[in-house]
Design an enzyme around this catalytic site. Structure first.
Site, short mmCIF file in Angstrom:
data_model
loop_
_atom_site.label_atom_id
_atom_site.label_comp_id
_atom_site.label_asym_id
_atom_site.label_seq_id
_atom_site.Cartn_x
_atom_site.Cartn_y
_atom_site.Cartn_z
N GLU A 1 33.23 98.95 107.34
CA GLU A 1 34.17 99.31 106.28
C GLU A 1 33.48 99.11 104.94
O GLU A 1 32.75 98.14 104.76
CB GLU A 1 35.42 98.42 106.30
N GLU B 1 31.71 109.22 121.00
CA GLU B 1 33.02 109.78 120.71
C GLU B 1 33.22 109.70 119.21
O GLU B 1 33.53 108.64 118.65
CB GLU B 1 34.14 109.00 121.40
N TYR C 1 33.84 104.30 113.15
CA TYR C 1 34.64 103.37 112.36
C TYR C 1 34.11 101.94 112.32
O TYR C 1 34.83 101.03 111.92
CB TYR C 1 36.08 103.33 112.94
N ASN D 1 34.49 99.28 118.70
CA ASN D 1 35.14 99.13 117.40
C ASN D 1 36.17 98.01 117.33
O ASN D 1 36.34 97.38 116.30
CB ASN D 1 35.81 100.46 117.03
N HIS D 2 36.85 97.78 118.45
CA HIS D 2 37.96 96.83 118.42
C HIS D 2 38.10 96.10 119.75
O HIS D 2 37.49 96.48 120.74
CB HIS D 2 39.27 97.55 118.08
N ASP E 1 40.23 95.46 114.70
CA ASP E 1 38.84 95.92 114.59
C ASP E 1 37.88 94.74 114.52
O ASP E 1 38.17 93.74 113.84
CB ASP E 1 38.65 96.76 113.32
N ASP F 1 33.20 104.49 122.49
CA ASP F 1 34.49 104.87 121.91
C ASP F 1 34.51 104.68 120.40
O ASP F 1 33.99 103.69 119.89
CB ASP F 1 35.57 103.97 122.56
C1 NOJ Z 1 39.66 107.09 121.67
C2 NOJ Z 1 40.17 107.11 123.08
O1 NOJ Z 1 39.84 108.33 123.68
C3 NOJ Z 1 41.66 106.88 123.01
O2 NOJ Z 1 42.25 107.04 124.29
C4 NOJ Z 1 41.93 105.51 122.44
O3 NOJ Z 1 43.32 105.34 122.27
C5 NOJ Z 1 41.23 105.32 121.08
N1 NOJ Z 1 39.88 105.79 121.11
C6 NOJ Z 1 41.23 103.86 120.67
O4 NOJ Z 1 40.30 103.14 121.45
#
Ligand code: NOJ
Ligand code: CA
Length: 542
Positions: free
Chosen positions: A208, A243, A205, A103-104, A171, A201
Protein backbone atom coordinates in the site's frame (compact mmCIF):
# COMPACT_ATOMS: atom_id res chain seq x y z
CA UNK A 1 9.34 -28.31 -26.53
CA UNK A 2 11.70 -27.67 -23.67
CA UNK A 3 10.43 -29.91 -20.83
CA UNK A 4 10.89 -27.09 -18.34
CA UNK A 5 8.27 -25.14 -20.28
CA UNK A 6 5.55 -27.78 -19.89
CA UNK A 7 3.02 -25.12 -18.84
CA UNK A 8 3.08 -23.45 -22.25
CA UNK A 9 1.36 -26.37 -23.90
CA UNK A 10 -0.79 -27.71 -21.07
CA UNK A 11 -4.55 -27.62 -20.77
CA UNK A 12 -5.34 -26.66 -17.19
CA UNK A 13 -8.28 -28.03 -15.21
CA UNK A 14 -9.51 -25.94 -12.31
CA UNK A 15 -11.24 -27.86 -9.57
CA UNK A 16 -12.65 -27.44 -6.12
CA UNK A 17 -11.63 -30.50 -4.04
CA UNK A 18 -14.70 -29.94 -1.86
CA UNK A 19 -16.97 -30.25 -4.90
CA UNK A 20 -15.25 -32.96 -6.92
CA UNK A 21 -15.61 -36.35 -5.26
CA UNK A 22 -16.29 -37.47 -1.71
CA UNK A 23 -13.94 -40.31 -0.74
CA UNK A 24 -15.11 -40.89 2.86
CA UNK A 25 -18.82 -40.22 2.42
CA UNK A 26 -19.20 -37.32 4.83
CA UNK A 27 -20.82 -35.18 2.14
CA UNK A 28 -17.69 -33.15 1.34
CA UNK A 29 -15.32 -33.79 -1.55
CA UNK A 30 -11.78 -34.65 -0.45
CA UNK A 31 -8.27 -35.56 -1.59
CA UNK A 32 -8.97 -39.31 -1.55
CA UNK A 33 -12.02 -38.71 -3.74
CA UNK A 34 -9.95 -36.63 -6.13
CA UNK A 35 -7.30 -39.35 -6.35
CA UNK A 36 -10.02 -41.80 -7.37
CA UNK A 37 -10.90 -39.51 -10.31
CA UNK A 38 -7.41 -38.86 -11.67
CA UNK A 39 -7.86 -41.36 -14.47
CA UNK A 40 -10.90 -39.39 -15.61
CA UNK A 41 -8.76 -36.25 -15.84
CA UNK A 42 -5.94 -38.05 -17.61
CA UNK A 43 -8.42 -39.48 -20.14
CA UNK A 44 -9.88 -36.03 -20.70
CA UNK A 45 -6.40 -35.05 -21.81
CA UNK A 46 -5.63 -32.22 -19.43
CA UNK A 47 -2.03 -31.51 -18.44
CA UNK A 48 -2.27 -29.66 -15.16
CA UNK A 49 -4.71 -29.59 -12.27
CA UNK A 50 -5.27 -26.34 -10.41
CA UNK A 51 -6.72 -26.79 -6.93
CA UNK A 52 -8.72 -24.07 -5.23
CA UNK A 53 -7.51 -23.42 -1.65
CA UNK A 54 -6.97 -26.60 0.35
CA UNK A 55 -5.81 -25.10 3.66
CA UNK A 56 -7.47 -24.89 7.08
CA UNK A 57 -10.00 -22.08 6.93
CA UNK A 58 -13.26 -20.95 8.52
CA UNK A 59 -14.54 -20.82 4.91
CA UNK A 60 -15.96 -17.33 5.00
CA UNK A 61 -14.52 -16.93 1.51
CA UNK A 62 -14.58 -20.63 0.62
CA UNK A 63 -10.96 -21.18 1.64
CA UNK A 64 -9.46 -17.91 0.35
CA UNK A 65 -9.42 -17.03 4.04
CA UNK A 66 -6.58 -19.21 5.28
CA UNK A 67 -6.11 -19.80 9.00
CA UNK A 68 -3.07 -22.09 8.76
CA UNK A 69 -0.77 -21.98 5.75
CA UNK A 70 1.07 -25.19 6.63
CA UNK A 71 -1.72 -27.73 6.67
CA UNK A 72 -4.67 -29.25 4.81
CA UNK A 73 -8.26 -28.46 5.72
CA UNK A 74 -9.51 -31.39 7.81
CA UNK A 75 -12.59 -31.72 5.55
CA UNK A 76 -10.27 -32.54 2.66
CA UNK A 77 -7.81 -34.90 4.31
CA UNK A 78 -4.28 -34.79 5.65
CA UNK A 79 -0.82 -33.79 4.48
CA UNK A 80 -0.11 -37.42 3.85
CA UNK A 81 -3.17 -37.65 1.56
CA UNK A 82 -1.79 -34.61 -0.23
CA UNK A 83 1.58 -36.28 -0.74
CA UNK A 84 -0.24 -39.31 -2.09
CA UNK A 85 -2.18 -37.07 -4.47
CA UNK A 86 1.01 -35.52 -5.85
CA UNK A 87 2.52 -38.95 -6.33
CA UNK A 88 -0.54 -40.21 -8.18
CA UNK A 89 -0.73 -37.08 -10.32
CA UNK A 90 2.90 -37.38 -11.37
CA UNK A 91 2.51 -41.11 -12.01
CA UNK A 92 0.03 -40.14 -14.72
CA UNK A 93 2.39 -37.57 -16.23
CA UNK A 94 0.19 -34.72 -15.07
CA UNK A 95 1.14 -31.60 -13.15
CA UNK A 96 -0.60 -29.99 -10.21
CA UNK A 97 -0.65 -26.46 -8.86
CA UNK A 98 -2.57 -25.02 -5.94
CA UNK A 99 -3.98 -21.68 -5.00
CA UNK A 100 -1.84 -19.69 -2.64
CA UNK A 101 -3.20 -16.58 -1.01
CA UNK A 102 -0.42 -14.11 -0.30
CA UNK A 103 -2.33 -10.92 0.18
CA UNK A 104 -4.36 -11.76 3.26
CA UNK A 105 -5.18 -14.33 5.93
CA UNK A 106 -8.35 -15.29 7.71
CA UNK A 107 -9.21 -13.26 10.78
CA UNK A 108 -9.14 -16.66 12.53
CA UNK A 109 -5.44 -17.10 11.69
CA UNK A 110 -3.39 -17.29 14.93
CA UNK A 111 -1.20 -14.43 13.62
CA UNK A 112 -4.17 -12.08 13.44
CA UNK A 113 -5.60 -13.15 16.78
CA UNK A 114 -2.20 -12.50 18.38
CA UNK A 115 -1.84 -9.22 16.52
CA UNK A 116 -5.16 -7.78 17.63
CA UNK A 117 -4.99 -8.84 21.26
CA UNK A 118 -1.29 -8.28 21.97
CA UNK A 119 -0.08 -4.86 20.77
CA UNK A 120 3.53 -5.83 21.53
CA UNK A 121 3.38 -9.19 19.83
CA UNK A 122 5.76 -9.74 16.92
CA UNK A 123 2.61 -10.46 14.89
CA UNK A 124 1.19 -6.95 15.37
CA UNK A 125 3.11 -5.72 12.35
CA UNK A 126 1.99 -8.62 10.22
CA UNK A 127 -1.11 -6.58 9.43
CA UNK A 128 -1.87 -3.04 8.28
CA UNK A 129 -3.27 -0.94 11.14
CA UNK A 130 -4.39 2.65 11.35
CA UNK A 131 -6.02 5.01 13.85
CA UNK A 132 -8.23 6.41 11.11
CA UNK A 133 -10.11 4.94 8.18
CA UNK A 134 -9.00 7.80 5.97
CA UNK A 135 -5.77 6.37 4.54
CA UNK A 136 -5.38 5.09 0.96
CA UNK A 137 -8.66 6.70 -0.11
CA UNK A 138 -7.92 6.22 -3.80
CA UNK A 139 -8.20 2.45 -3.48
CA UNK A 140 -11.31 0.85 -4.96
CA UNK A 141 -13.51 -1.62 -3.09
CA UNK A 142 -13.68 -5.02 -4.79
CA UNK A 143 -16.57 -6.83 -3.07
CA UNK A 144 -18.92 -3.87 -3.53
CA UNK A 145 -22.02 -5.95 -2.77
CA UNK A 146 -20.84 -6.77 0.77
CA UNK A 147 -18.22 -4.21 1.87
CA UNK A 148 -18.34 -0.43 1.99
CA UNK A 149 -14.78 0.27 3.15
CA UNK A 150 -11.34 -1.30 2.95
CA UNK A 151 -10.92 -0.49 6.67
CA UNK A 152 -12.63 -2.26 9.57
CA UNK A 153 -12.49 -1.28 13.23
CA UNK A 154 -11.15 -3.93 15.58
CA UNK A 155 -12.30 -3.42 19.14
CA UNK A 156 -9.54 -5.48 20.78
CA UNK A 157 -6.78 -3.81 18.78
CA UNK A 158 -8.28 -0.34 19.17
CA UNK A 159 -7.39 0.37 15.56
CA UNK A 160 -8.69 -0.10 12.04
CA UNK A 161 -7.20 -2.88 9.92
CA UNK A 162 -6.85 -2.90 6.14
CA UNK A 163 -8.54 -5.47 3.88
CA UNK A 164 -9.10 -5.53 0.12
CA UNK A 165 -11.70 -8.31 0.28
CA UNK A 166 -14.09 -9.35 3.06
CA UNK A 167 -13.50 -7.81 6.47
CA UNK A 168 -12.85 -11.39 7.64
CA UNK A 169 -9.68 -11.32 5.47
CA UNK A 170 -7.17 -8.85 6.96
CA UNK A 171 -4.38 -7.93 4.51
CA UNK A 172 -0.83 -8.88 5.39
CA UNK A 173 1.68 -6.06 5.74
CA UNK A 174 4.31 -6.69 3.08
CA UNK A 175 6.42 -3.78 4.29
CA UNK A 176 7.27 -5.96 7.27
CA UNK A 177 10.31 -8.17 6.51
CA UNK A 178 8.98 -11.02 8.66
CA UNK A 179 5.86 -11.24 6.50
CA UNK A 180 7.97 -11.58 3.38
CA UNK A 181 10.09 -14.20 5.10
CA UNK A 182 7.02 -16.15 6.19
CA UNK A 183 5.65 -16.19 2.64
CA UNK A 184 8.92 -17.64 1.43
CA UNK A 185 8.76 -20.34 4.10
CA UNK A 186 5.24 -21.21 2.98
CA UNK A 187 6.34 -21.47 -0.65
CA UNK A 188 9.24 -23.75 0.23
CA UNK A 189 7.00 -25.90 2.41
CA UNK A 190 4.62 -26.79 -0.44
CA UNK A 191 7.28 -26.93 -3.13
CA UNK A 192 9.21 -29.40 -0.98
CA UNK A 193 6.11 -31.59 -0.95
CA UNK A 194 6.43 -31.73 -4.73
CA UNK A 195 3.75 -29.34 -5.94
CA UNK A 196 4.38 -27.98 -9.46
CA UNK A 197 3.58 -24.37 -8.65
CA UNK A 198 1.00 -21.89 -7.48
CA UNK A 199 -1.88 -19.85 -8.73
CA UNK A 200 -1.02 -16.77 -6.73
CA UNK A 201 -4.19 -15.06 -5.57
CA UNK A 202 -4.80 -11.32 -5.68
CA UNK A 203 -1.20 -10.35 -6.39
CA UNK A 204 -1.70 -6.68 -7.39
CA UNK A 205 -2.56 -5.69 -3.84
CA UNK A 206 0.44 -6.70 -1.74
CA UNK A 207 1.79 -3.25 -0.87
CA UNK A 208 0.00 0.00 0.00
CA UNK A 209 1.22 3.53 -0.75
CA UNK A 210 -0.57 6.81 -0.05
CA UNK A 211 -1.72 8.71 -3.13
CA UNK A 212 -1.95 5.57 -5.31
CA UNK A 213 -4.61 2.99 -6.14
CA UNK A 214 -2.50 0.55 -4.06
CA UNK A 215 -2.47 -1.79 -7.06
CA UNK A 216 0.44 -2.95 -9.24
CA UNK A 217 2.96 -0.95 -7.20
CA UNK A 218 6.70 -1.23 -8.01
CA UNK A 219 7.29 -2.61 -4.50
CA UNK A 220 4.80 -5.40 -5.22
CA UNK A 221 6.56 -6.33 -8.46
CA UNK A 222 9.94 -6.27 -6.71
CA UNK A 223 8.80 -8.80 -4.12
CA UNK A 224 7.19 -11.02 -6.74
CA UNK A 225 10.47 -11.07 -8.66
CA UNK A 226 12.23 -12.11 -5.48
CA UNK A 227 9.89 -15.10 -5.19
CA UNK A 228 10.56 -15.98 -8.80
CA UNK A 229 14.28 -15.86 -8.27
CA UNK A 230 13.92 -18.34 -5.45
CA UNK A 231 11.85 -20.66 -7.64
CA UNK A 232 14.33 -20.44 -10.51
CA UNK A 233 17.21 -21.29 -8.21
CA UNK A 234 15.69 -23.91 -5.99
CA UNK A 235 12.75 -25.37 -7.95
CA UNK A 236 13.45 -24.63 -11.62
CA UNK A 237 10.56 -26.56 -13.22
CA UNK A 238 7.79 -25.11 -11.02
CA UNK A 239 5.53 -22.26 -12.05
CA UNK A 240 3.81 -19.14 -10.79
CA UNK A 241 0.48 -18.13 -12.28
CA UNK A 242 -0.70 -14.60 -11.51
CA UNK A 243 -4.23 -13.70 -10.65
CA UNK A 244 -4.25 -10.03 -11.54
CA UNK A 245 -7.58 -8.75 -12.79
CA UNK A 246 -6.11 -5.80 -14.71
CA UNK A 247 -5.95 -4.16 -18.13
CA UNK A 248 -3.41 -5.57 -20.63
CA UNK A 249 -0.96 -2.72 -20.04
CA UNK A 250 -1.00 -3.35 -16.27
CA UNK A 251 -0.90 -7.11 -16.76
CA UNK A 252 2.24 -7.36 -18.84
CA UNK A 253 4.57 -6.13 -16.05
CA UNK A 254 3.63 -9.31 -14.16
CA UNK A 255 5.74 -11.20 -16.69
CA UNK A 256 8.66 -8.81 -16.12
CA UNK A 257 11.48 -9.71 -18.49
CA UNK A 258 10.54 -13.33 -18.10
CA UNK A 259 11.65 -13.04 -14.47
CA UNK A 260 8.35 -12.55 -12.61
CA UNK A 261 5.36 -14.82 -13.36
CA UNK A 262 5.44 -17.69 -15.85
CA UNK A 263 1.77 -17.19 -16.53
CA UNK A 264 -1.02 -14.69 -15.96
CA UNK A 265 -4.74 -14.93 -16.57
CA UNK A 266 -5.93 -12.98 -19.59
CA UNK A 267 -8.80 -11.25 -17.80
CA UNK A 268 -9.68 -8.69 -20.51
CA UNK A 269 -10.11 -11.35 -23.23
CA UNK A 270 -12.78 -13.37 -21.43
CA UNK A 271 -15.74 -10.92 -21.44
CA UNK A 272 -14.94 -9.92 -25.02
CA UNK A 273 -15.45 -13.50 -26.17
CA UNK A 274 -18.94 -13.34 -24.65
CA UNK A 275 -19.56 -9.98 -26.29
CA UNK A 276 -18.40 -11.25 -29.70
CA UNK A 277 -20.81 -14.15 -29.35
CA UNK A 278 -23.70 -11.90 -28.30
CA UNK A 279 -23.27 -9.59 -31.32
CA UNK A 280 -22.08 -12.33 -33.72
CA UNK A 281 -19.09 -10.18 -34.56
CA UNK A 282 -15.40 -11.02 -34.17
CA UNK A 283 -14.25 -7.43 -33.60
CA UNK A 284 -13.98 -7.39 -29.76
CA UNK A 285 -11.78 -10.51 -29.76
CA UNK A 286 -9.43 -9.31 -32.48
CA UNK A 287 -9.15 -5.88 -30.93
CA UNK A 288 -8.14 -7.13 -27.49
CA UNK A 289 -5.65 -9.67 -28.84
CA UNK A 290 -4.08 -6.98 -31.00
CA UNK A 291 -3.89 -4.68 -27.96
CA UNK A 292 -2.27 -7.37 -25.83
CA UNK A 293 1.44 -6.65 -25.41
CA UNK A 294 3.95 -9.28 -26.47
CA UNK A 295 5.19 -11.41 -23.60
CA UNK A 296 8.65 -12.90 -23.06
CA UNK A 297 9.25 -16.28 -24.77
CA UNK A 298 9.30 -18.24 -21.50
CA UNK A 299 5.86 -16.93 -20.51
CA UNK A 300 2.33 -17.92 -21.39
CA UNK A 301 -1.15 -16.45 -21.06
CA UNK A 302 -3.73 -18.40 -19.14
CA UNK A 303 -7.04 -18.18 -20.98
CA UNK A 304 -10.43 -19.10 -19.61
CA UNK A 305 -14.15 -18.80 -20.17
CA UNK A 306 -15.39 -19.34 -16.63
CA UNK A 307 -13.99 -19.98 -13.19
CA UNK A 308 -15.14 -20.30 -9.59
CA UNK A 309 -15.91 -16.58 -9.26
CA UNK A 310 -18.50 -14.38 -10.90
CA UNK A 311 -17.82 -13.78 -14.61
CA UNK A 312 -16.08 -10.52 -13.95
CA UNK A 313 -16.97 -7.48 -16.02
CA UNK A 314 -14.40 -5.23 -14.38
CA UNK A 315 -12.27 -5.10 -17.52
CA UNK A 316 -14.94 -3.72 -19.87
CA UNK A 317 -16.43 -0.25 -20.36
CA UNK A 318 -19.49 0.78 -18.35
CA UNK A 319 -21.57 0.57 -21.54
CA UNK A 320 -20.43 -2.97 -22.37
CA UNK A 321 -21.00 -4.04 -18.77
CA UNK A 322 -24.61 -2.98 -18.95
CA UNK A 323 -24.97 -4.64 -22.35
CA UNK A 324 -23.49 -7.93 -21.09
CA UNK A 325 -25.56 -7.87 -17.91
CA UNK A 326 -28.73 -7.34 -19.91
CA UNK A 327 -27.79 -10.04 -22.39
CA UNK A 328 -26.48 -12.78 -20.09
CA UNK A 329 -27.97 -11.97 -16.67
CA UNK A 330 -31.45 -10.56 -17.11
CA UNK A 331 -32.45 -11.68 -13.62
CA UNK A 332 -30.63 -9.44 -11.13
CA UNK A 333 -30.14 -12.50 -8.91
CA UNK A 334 -27.60 -13.62 -11.54
CA UNK A 335 -25.48 -10.52 -10.94
CA UNK A 336 -22.80 -10.18 -8.29
CA UNK A 337 -20.39 -7.31 -7.66
CA UNK A 338 -19.32 -6.23 -11.16
CA UNK A 339 -20.11 -9.56 -12.74
CA UNK A 340 -22.39 -12.51 -13.46
CA UNK A 341 -22.60 -15.56 -11.21
CA UNK A 342 -23.42 -18.19 -13.78
CA UNK A 343 -21.74 -21.21 -15.28
CA UNK A 344 -20.84 -21.56 -18.92
CA UNK A 345 -23.67 -23.83 -20.06
CA UNK A 346 -26.56 -21.78 -18.60
CA UNK A 347 -25.00 -18.60 -20.02
CA UNK A 348 -25.59 -20.01 -23.49
CA UNK A 349 -28.92 -21.70 -22.71
CA UNK A 350 -27.28 -25.10 -22.65
CA UNK A 351 -26.51 -24.94 -26.37
CA UNK A 352 -23.81 -27.58 -26.89
CA UNK A 353 -22.72 -26.12 -30.24
CA UNK A 354 -22.02 -22.78 -28.60
CA UNK A 355 -20.13 -24.33 -25.69
CA UNK A 356 -17.91 -26.21 -28.16
CA UNK A 357 -17.43 -23.03 -30.20
CA UNK A 358 -16.32 -21.03 -27.16
CA UNK A 359 -13.80 -23.70 -26.20
CA UNK A 360 -12.59 -23.85 -29.80
CA UNK A 361 -11.93 -20.11 -29.62
CA UNK A 362 -9.79 -20.23 -26.48
CA UNK A 363 -8.06 -23.38 -27.71
CA UNK A 364 -7.14 -21.73 -31.01
CA UNK A 365 -6.03 -18.40 -29.58
CA UNK A 366 -2.61 -17.92 -27.95
CA UNK A 367 -2.41 -19.07 -24.34
CA UNK A 368 -2.85 -22.20 -22.26
CA UNK A 369 -6.60 -22.74 -21.78
CA UNK A 370 -8.32 -23.60 -18.53
CA UNK A 371 -11.39 -25.77 -18.14
CA UNK A 372 -13.45 -25.15 -15.02
CA UNK A 373 -14.60 -28.48 -13.56
CA UNK A 374 -17.99 -29.52 -14.84
CA UNK A 375 -17.92 -27.22 -17.86
CA UNK A 376 -16.64 -30.13 -19.94
CA UNK A 377 -20.05 -31.79 -19.46
CA UNK A 378 -22.07 -28.56 -19.51
CA UNK A 379 -23.02 -28.46 -15.82
CA UNK A 380 -25.54 -25.89 -14.64
CA UNK A 381 -25.63 -23.49 -11.70
CA UNK A 382 -27.91 -22.63 -8.80
CA UNK A 383 -28.35 -18.87 -8.58
CA UNK A 384 -30.27 -19.19 -5.31
CA UNK A 385 -27.20 -20.22 -3.36
CA UNK A 386 -25.28 -17.48 -1.56
CA UNK A 387 -22.31 -15.53 -2.94
CA UNK A 388 -20.54 -17.56 -5.68
CA UNK A 389 -21.62 -20.96 -4.35
CA UNK A 390 -24.04 -21.40 -7.23
CA UNK A 391 -21.15 -22.23 -9.58
CA UNK A 392 -19.42 -24.50 -7.04
CA UNK A 393 -21.95 -27.33 -6.69
CA UNK A 394 -20.95 -31.03 -6.63
CA UNK A 395 -19.56 -32.58 -9.79
CA UNK A 396 -22.17 -34.69 -11.59
CA UNK A 397 -20.63 -38.12 -12.17
CA UNK A 398 -23.72 -40.21 -12.87
CA UNK A 399 -27.50 -40.35 -12.56
CA UNK A 400 -27.50 -42.31 -9.30
CA UNK A 401 -28.05 -40.89 -5.81
CA UNK A 402 -26.16 -37.60 -5.15
CA UNK A 403 -24.97 -37.69 -8.77
CA UNK A 404 -22.31 -40.21 -7.76
CA UNK A 405 -20.50 -37.46 -5.88
CA UNK A 406 -21.02 -38.93 -2.39
CA UNK A 407 -22.76 -41.77 -0.59
CA UNK A 408 -23.61 -39.53 2.34
CA UNK A 409 -27.14 -38.68 3.29
CA UNK A 410 -28.31 -36.00 0.86
CA UNK A 411 -28.85 -33.54 3.74
CA UNK A 412 -25.16 -33.77 4.61
CA UNK A 413 -23.84 -32.60 1.23
CA UNK A 414 -21.75 -29.41 1.54
CA UNK A 415 -23.92 -27.86 -1.19
CA UNK A 416 -26.98 -29.24 -2.93
CA UNK A 417 -26.62 -31.08 -6.23
CA UNK A 418 -28.35 -29.52 -9.23
CA UNK A 419 -31.41 -31.72 -9.46
CA UNK A 420 -34.01 -29.75 -11.34
CA UNK A 421 -34.50 -28.79 -14.94
CA UNK A 422 -32.34 -29.36 -17.98
CA UNK A 423 -29.07 -29.20 -16.02
CA UNK A 424 -30.08 -31.77 -13.41
CA UNK A 425 -27.66 -34.62 -12.78
CA UNK A 426 -30.11 -37.03 -14.37
CA UNK A 427 -29.68 -35.10 -17.63
CA UNK A 428 -26.06 -33.95 -17.35
CA UNK A 429 -23.45 -36.34 -16.01
CA UNK A 430 -20.13 -37.92 -16.92
CA UNK A 431 -21.24 -41.55 -17.09
CA UNK A 432 -23.94 -40.87 -19.69
CA UNK A 433 -21.72 -38.62 -21.76
CA UNK A 434 -19.04 -41.29 -21.96
CA UNK A 435 -21.40 -43.44 -23.98
CA UNK A 436 -23.51 -40.91 -25.91
CA UNK A 437 -21.81 -40.40 -29.27
CA UNK A 438 -20.88 -36.76 -29.83
CA UNK A 439 -21.65 -35.79 -26.25
CA UNK A 440 -19.98 -32.59 -25.09
CA UNK A 441 -17.52 -34.62 -23.02
CA UNK A 442 -16.42 -36.76 -25.96
CA UNK A 443 -16.18 -33.70 -28.22
CA UNK A 444 -14.06 -31.98 -25.58
CA UNK A 445 -11.71 -34.95 -25.46
CA UNK A 446 -11.26 -34.77 -29.22
CA UNK A 447 -10.73 -31.03 -29.22
CA UNK A 448 -8.13 -31.34 -26.45
CA UNK A 449 -6.33 -34.16 -28.23
CA UNK A 450 -6.20 -32.14 -31.43
CA UNK A 451 -4.95 -29.01 -29.73
CA UNK A 452 -2.18 -30.99 -28.01
CA UNK A 453 -1.06 -32.59 -31.25
CA UNK A 454 0.03 -29.29 -32.80
CA UNK A 455 2.68 -27.31 -30.97
CA UNK A 456 1.74 -24.32 -33.10
CA UNK A 457 -1.26 -23.70 -30.81
CA UNK A 458 0.91 -23.04 -27.80
CA UNK A 459 3.90 -21.42 -29.47
CA UNK A 460 2.78 -19.96 -32.75
CA UNK A 461 2.27 -16.41 -33.95
CA UNK A 462 -1.33 -15.35 -34.27
CA UNK A 463 -3.12 -13.27 -36.85
CA UNK A 464 -6.64 -12.91 -38.10
CA UNK A 465 -7.19 -13.34 -41.85
CA UNK A 466 -10.22 -11.44 -43.04
CA UNK A 467 -12.60 -13.97 -44.57
CA UNK A 468 -15.31 -11.41 -45.24
CA UNK A 469 -18.35 -11.93 -43.04
CA UNK A 470 -17.89 -10.25 -39.63
CA UNK A 471 -19.31 -13.34 -37.92
CA UNK A 472 -16.34 -15.39 -39.06
CA UNK A 473 -13.42 -15.41 -36.66
CA UNK A 474 -10.47 -16.85 -38.54
CA UNK A 475 -7.37 -17.44 -36.46
CA UNK A 476 -4.12 -18.26 -38.19
CA UNK A 477 -1.31 -19.72 -36.11
CA UNK A 478 2.19 -20.32 -37.46
CA UNK A 479 5.25 -21.95 -35.94
CA UNK A 480 8.35 -23.49 -37.49
CA UNK A 481 6.82 -23.76 -40.95
CA UNK A 482 3.54 -25.25 -39.70
CA UNK A 483 0.35 -23.23 -40.27
CA UNK A 484 -3.07 -23.79 -38.85
CA UNK A 485 -6.20 -21.94 -39.81
CA UNK A 486 -9.03 -22.16 -37.29
CA UNK A 487 -12.31 -20.78 -38.59
CA UNK A 488 -15.16 -20.08 -36.17
CA UNK A 489 -18.72 -19.04 -36.97
CA UNK A 490 -20.07 -16.71 -34.25
CA UNK A 491 -23.55 -16.61 -35.71
CA UNK A 492 -26.66 -18.77 -35.84
CA UNK A 493 -26.55 -18.75 -39.68
CA UNK A 494 -24.91 -21.18 -42.05
CA UNK A 495 -21.96 -19.42 -43.66
CA UNK A 496 -20.09 -20.58 -46.74
CA UNK A 497 -16.63 -19.32 -47.56
CA UNK A 498 -15.00 -19.64 -50.92
CA UNK A 499 -11.26 -20.01 -50.23
CA UNK A 500 -10.47 -18.83 -53.75
CA UNK A 501 -11.67 -15.36 -52.83
CA UNK A 502 -9.07 -15.09 -50.11
CA UNK A 503 -5.39 -15.74 -49.88
CA UNK A 504 -5.94 -19.39 -49.23
CA UNK A 505 -5.47 -20.15 -52.92
CA UNK A 506 -2.03 -21.64 -52.83
CA UNK A 507 -2.75 -24.06 -50.03
CA UNK A 508 -4.92 -27.02 -49.63
CA UNK A 509 -6.53 -27.52 -46.29
CA UNK A 510 -6.62 -30.63 -44.16
CA UNK A 511 -9.43 -30.74 -41.66
CA UNK A 512 -7.71 -31.76 -38.42
CA UNK A 513 -10.89 -32.18 -36.37
CA UNK A 514 -12.69 -34.38 -38.85
CA UNK A 515 -11.95 -38.09 -38.32
CA UNK A 516 -13.56 -39.12 -41.56
CA UNK A 517 -10.72 -38.86 -44.06
CA UNK A 518 -13.15 -38.66 -46.98
CA UNK A 519 -14.22 -35.24 -45.79
CA UNK A 520 -10.90 -34.22 -44.43
CA UNK A 521 -9.31 -32.48 -47.38
CA UNK A 522 -10.52 -29.25 -48.87
CA UNK A 523 -9.01 -28.65 -52.26
CA UNK A 524 -8.52 -25.17 -53.55
CA UNK A 525 -11.92 -24.79 -55.07
CA UNK A 526 -13.96 -26.50 -52.38
CA UNK A 527 -16.27 -24.22 -50.52
CA UNK A 528 -15.90 -24.20 -46.73
CA UNK A 529 -19.30 -24.50 -45.13
CA UNK A 530 -19.80 -23.65 -41.48
CA UNK A 531 -22.89 -24.68 -39.59
CA UNK A 532 -24.47 -22.19 -37.14
CA UNK A 533 -21.86 -21.74 -34.37
CA UNK A 534 -19.73 -24.28 -36.21
CA UNK A 535 -15.97 -24.30 -36.54
CA UNK A 536 -13.30 -26.03 -38.58
CA UNK A 537 -9.60 -26.25 -38.00
CA UNK A 538 -7.28 -26.78 -40.95
CA UNK A 539 -3.67 -27.63 -41.38
CA UNK A 540 -2.51 -25.56 -44.37
CA UNK A 541 -0.37 -27.40 -46.90
CA UNK A 542 1.40 -25.78 -49.79
C1 NOJ B 1 -9.71 -14.06 -5.95
C2 NOJ B 1 -10.38 -15.39 -5.84
O1 NOJ B 1 -10.55 -15.94 -7.12
C3 NOJ B 1 -11.70 -15.17 -5.13
O2 NOJ B 1 -12.48 -16.35 -5.12
C4 NOJ B 1 -11.44 -14.67 -3.73
O3 NOJ B 1 -12.65 -14.35 -3.11
C5 NOJ B 1 -10.54 -13.42 -3.75
N1 NOJ B 1 -9.42 -13.57 -4.63
C6 NOJ B 1 -10.00 -13.11 -2.36
O4 NOJ B 1 -9.01 -14.04 -2.01
CA1 CA C 1 -15.33 -36.33 2.38
Amino acid sequence: MNKKEWYKNAIFYELHVRAFCDGNNDGIGDLKGLISKLDYLRDLGIGCIWLLPIYPSPLKDDGYDISDFYNIHSDLGTLSDFKQLIKEVHKRDLHIIADLVLNHTSDQCAWFQEARTHPNSPYRNFYVWSDTNQKYKETRIIFIDKENSNWTWDEAAGQYFWHRFYSSQPDLNFDHPLVREEIINILRFWLDLGIDGFRADAVPYLFEREGTSCENLPETHAFLREIRELIDHEYPDRILLAEANQWPSDLSPYFGDGNEFHMAFHFPLMPRIFKALAISDRTPIIKIINETPKIPPNCQWSTFLRNHDELTLEMVSEKDRVFLWNYYAKDTRMRLNLGIRRRLAPLVNGNQKIIELLFAIIFALPGAPIIYYGDEIGMGDNIWLDDRNGVRTPMQWNSKANAGFSNADKKKLFLPIIEEGRFSYQQINVEDQLIIPNSLLLKMRRLIACRKKYEVFSQGTCNFPNLGNQSILAIKREFKGESILAIQNLSDKIIAINPLEYNLKKSYLIDILENNTKNSTNYINDEIRLEPYGFKWFLMKK
